[in-house]
Each structure stands twice: as C-alpha cells, then as structure tokens.
Design a protein around this motif. Structure first.
Motif, PDB file in Angstrom:
ATOM      1  N   ALA A 280       3.118   3.912  10.354  1.00 41.86           N
ATOM      2  CA  ALA A 280       2.155   3.709   9.265  1.00 41.86           C
ATOM      3  C   ALA A 280       1.610   2.283   9.287  1.00 41.86           C
ATOM      4  O   ALA A 280       0.405   2.059   9.122  1.00 41.86           O
ATOM      5  CB  ALA A 280       2.812   4.007   7.927  1.00 41.86           C
ATOM      6  N   PHE A 281       2.490   1.317   9.518  1.00 42.05           N
ATOM      7  CA  PHE A 281       2.054  -0.083   9.590  1.00 42.05           C
ATOM      8  C   PHE A 281       1.063  -0.276  10.730  1.00 42.05           C
ATOM      9  O   PHE A 281      -0.006  -0.875  10.559  1.00 42.05           O
ATOM     10  CB  PHE A 281       3.263  -1.002   9.777  1.00 42.05           C
ATOM     11  N   MET A 282       1.404   0.238  11.905  1.00 42.89           N
ATOM     12  CA  MET A 282       0.536   0.072  13.071  1.00 42.89           C
ATOM     13  C   MET A 282      -0.793   0.795  12.885  1.00 42.89           C
ATOM     14  O   MET A 282      -1.847   0.303  13.297  1.00 42.89           O
ATOM     15  CB  MET A 282       1.243   0.588  14.320  1.00 42.89           C
ATOM     16  N   GLY A 283      -0.754   1.971  12.268  1.00 43.71           N
ATOM     17  CA  GLY A 283      -1.985   2.721  12.043  1.00 43.71           C
ATOM     18  C   GLY A 283      -2.934   2.007  11.100  1.00 43.71           C
ATOM     19  O   GLY A 283      -4.147   1.947  11.347  1.00 43.71           O
ATOM     20  N   HIS A 284      -2.404   1.449  10.024  1.00 42.97           N
ATOM     21  CA  HIS A 284      -3.258   0.721   9.076  1.00 42.97           C
ATOM     22  C   HIS A 284      -3.806  -0.556   9.705  1.00 42.97           C
ATOM     23  O   HIS A 284      -4.944  -0.945   9.452  1.00 42.97           O
ATOM     24  CB  HIS A 284      -2.481   0.388   7.797  1.00 42.97           C
TER      25      HIS A 284
ATOM     26  N   ILE B 226       1.499  -3.007   4.092  1.00 42.39           N
ATOM     27  CA  ILE B 226       0.412  -2.048   4.292  1.00 42.39           C
ATOM     28  C   ILE B 226      -0.662  -2.222   3.222  1.00 42.39           C
ATOM     29  O   ILE B 226      -1.864  -2.178   3.514  1.00 42.39           O
ATOM     30  CB  ILE B 226       0.962  -0.604   4.286  1.00 42.39           C
ATOM     31  N   ASP B 227      -0.245  -2.440   1.988  1.00 42.71           N
ATOM     32  CA  ASP B 227      -1.201  -2.652   0.901  1.00 42.71           C
ATOM     33  C   ASP B 227      -2.031  -3.910   1.146  1.00 42.71           C
ATOM     34  O   ASP B 227      -3.249  -3.925   0.908  1.00 42.71           O
ATOM     35  CB  ASP B 227      -0.456  -2.758  -0.434  1.00 42.71           C
ATOM     36  N   ASN B 228      -1.399  -4.961   1.651  1.00 42.51           N
ATOM     37  CA  ASN B 228      -2.128  -6.196   1.952  1.00 42.51           C
ATOM     38  C   ASN B 228      -3.145  -5.965   3.068  1.00 42.51           C
ATOM     39  O   ASN B 228      -4.285  -6.446   2.987  1.00 42.51           O
ATOM     40  CB  ASN B 228      -1.145  -7.287   2.372  1.00 42.51           C
ATOM     41  N   ILE B 229      -2.758  -5.224   4.104  1.00 37.90           N
ATOM     42  CA  ILE B 229      -3.680  -4.911   5.194  1.00 37.90           C
ATOM     43  C   ILE B 229      -4.886  -4.140   4.669  1.00 37.90           C
ATOM     44  O   ILE B 229      -6.030  -4.422   5.029  1.00 37.90           O
ATOM     45  CB  ILE B 229      -2.955  -4.101   6.290  1.00 37.90           C
ATOM     46  N   GLU B 230      -4.637  -3.161   3.801  1.00 37.18           N
ATOM     47  CA  GLU B 230      -5.729  -2.358   3.242  1.00 37.18           C
ATOM     48  C   GLU B 230      -6.673  -3.225   2.407  1.00 37.18           C
ATOM     49  O   GLU B 230      -7.895  -3.066   2.475  1.00 37.18           O
ATOM     50  CB  GLU B 230      -5.172  -1.235   2.382  1.00 37.18           C
ATOM     51  N   GLN B 231      -6.132  -4.142   1.624  1.00 42.33           N
ATOM     52  CA  GLN B 231      -6.970  -5.017   0.799  1.00 42.33           C
ATOM     53  C   GLN B 231      -7.856  -5.897   1.667  1.00 42.33           C
ATOM     54  O   GLN B 231      -9.063  -6.044   1.409  1.00 42.33           O
ATOM     55  CB  GLN B 231      -6.086  -5.877  -0.110  1.00 42.33           C
ATOM     56  N   VAL B 232      -7.262  -6.510   2.703  1.00 46.17           N
ATOM     57  CA  VAL B 232      -8.037  -7.367   3.600  1.00 46.17           C
ATOM     58  C   VAL B 232      -9.108  -6.545   4.319  1.00 46.17           C
ATOM     59  O   VAL B 232     -10.266  -6.965   4.433  1.00 46.17           O
ATOM     60  CB  VAL B 232      -7.107  -8.045   4.633  1.00 46.17           C
ATOM     61  N   ASP B 233      -8.734  -5.355   4.768  1.00 50.20           N
ATOM     62  CA  ASP B 233      -9.668  -4.482   5.470  1.00 50.20           C
ATOM     63  C   ASP B 233     -10.857  -4.132   4.582  1.00 50.20           C
ATOM     64  O   ASP B 233     -12.022  -4.264   4.986  1.00 50.20           O
ATOM     65  CB  ASP B 233      -8.941  -3.212   5.909  1.00 50.20           C
TER      66      ASP B 233
END
Length: 209
Positions: free
Chosen positions: A22-26, A140-147
């Motif tokens: 999940a981490f790698m996919g996000h 994962i939430d941080n990655i989504e926010q930055v994305d």
C-alpha cells in the motif's frame, strides 16, 4: 483507503506485505503527479512528458520541479507553497527508498512491520525501524496530501497560461497602432490552444489499419 480494523483481521505476514504494498502503491501515484506537474510547467504532454518522466530519478524530478516553479510561476507566494510541497515529496521519496530496498517481516513487537535497514554513510549501523499500522497509515496519508496538493499545479499553471494569452496577445494592426483589441487576446488564446493540439496530434503514434 485501508482501515486499521480490516488490517487487524489479516494474518500478520499477509498484513506486512499488504502494508508495504500500500505504501509503495501510493508513492507510485505521487510520482505520477510529480511527472504531471513537471510536464505542465514545461508545457509538454503525451509522449514527451512520458519520456522526460521515465528518464529522471525521483530526486532529480523534485530538484527540477523546484527550479521550474521558482523560475516560471509569477505568483511568488504560490511558488513558495509549491517549493514546500516539493520538499515534503522529497522526504517521502527518502522513505520510499528505505522501504523499497530493505528486507522486512511481520513485527514481533507491534501490529505492523519490522525493517532491517543498514546505515553506512559515515558509520556502519543497523538502525531500529518498526512501523505499526498507525505509522503506515500516517505515512500514506501524508503522501496522499502532498500528491493532491502538487497536482493542483496543473490547474494553476493552465489558468496562468490562459491569463497570459488573453492579456499578452495582439494582432499586427494593434501592434502598429500601439493599442490592444478587445478580441486580440482571445484570438491569441485560440491560436495557443490550436498549436498545443497540433503538437499533441503530432506526438501520437499512428494507428494500424
């Protein structure tokens, strides 16, 4: 989005691979967003954008995006905001490198994953690294926010281009008279759209009959 309640129902080994995947996919989606942002700032699309994105490492993409935004975005407040986001994305990339290149297993002490990183930059060491389910969900939430925030650069750059086309384009008669026609900018905008469309059409590979 994965829920903690669901993850806790999984076998610990399955849960470990699910969390890492999940981490790698996000992160992969974040990198796609970085490619899109670079392409939008450079004004390239389709095949050209894909080639540029494929032949650059993630850290180089971040450096390039920061330089482009600083040079080309007129609104300095917006440029500063995007630079901050790019730095956050770079931190995500550093974590991704650890996760991608480090052996792991289900953690014997938490509900998540134990990693076995090796540090050899100045001293040789085996740092402790154990991420719980909550740790993974936070990353994962941080990655989504930055994305999500970085992808808004596409909209903002497009709006800036429209404004520049409407304000800056003049017909030959207008330039000779030193005046600007109310329709001059609109004609320039239309021409810009046509040029971009023709460029995109040229990049598309021919279909087999």
């Amino acid at each position: 989005m994965l829920s903690k309640a669901y993850l806790l129902t999984l076998d610990p080994n399955v849960r470990a691979f699910t969390l890492v995947g999940a981490f790698m996919g996000h992160f992969a989606l974040l990198e796609v967003g970085i490619n899109a942002a670079i392409g939008e700032v450079l004004g390239i699309k389709s095949v050209r954008r894909a080639i540029v994105g494929r032949n650059m490492g993630f850290d180089d993409k971040i450096k390039t995006l920061r330089a482009l935004v600083d040079s080309l975005i007129a609104n300095r407040e917006e440029a500063k905001k995007f630079d901050t986001l790019a730095k956050r994305a770079r931190t995500c990339g550093e974590l991704r490198n650890i996760v991608a290149h480090t052996p792991f297993r289900s953690s014997p002490t938490s509900d998540g994953v134990e990693f076995f990183p090796v540090s050899a930059s100045s001293k040789f060491a085996f740092p402790d690294m154990d991420w719980s389910i909550d740790d993974f969900l936070k990353h994962i939430d941080n990655i989504e926010q930055v994305d999500n925030d970085l992808r808004s650069i596409e909209i903002r750059i497009s709006i800036q281009r429209i404004a520049e086309a409407l304000i800056g384009s003049r017909s030959a008669a207008d330039l000779e008279k030193g005046t600007t026609s109310p329709l001059g900018g609109l004609f320039g905008l239309g021409a810009a759209f046509l040029d971009e469309k023709e460029s995109d059409d040229e990049e598309l590979p021919a279909r087999s009959p």
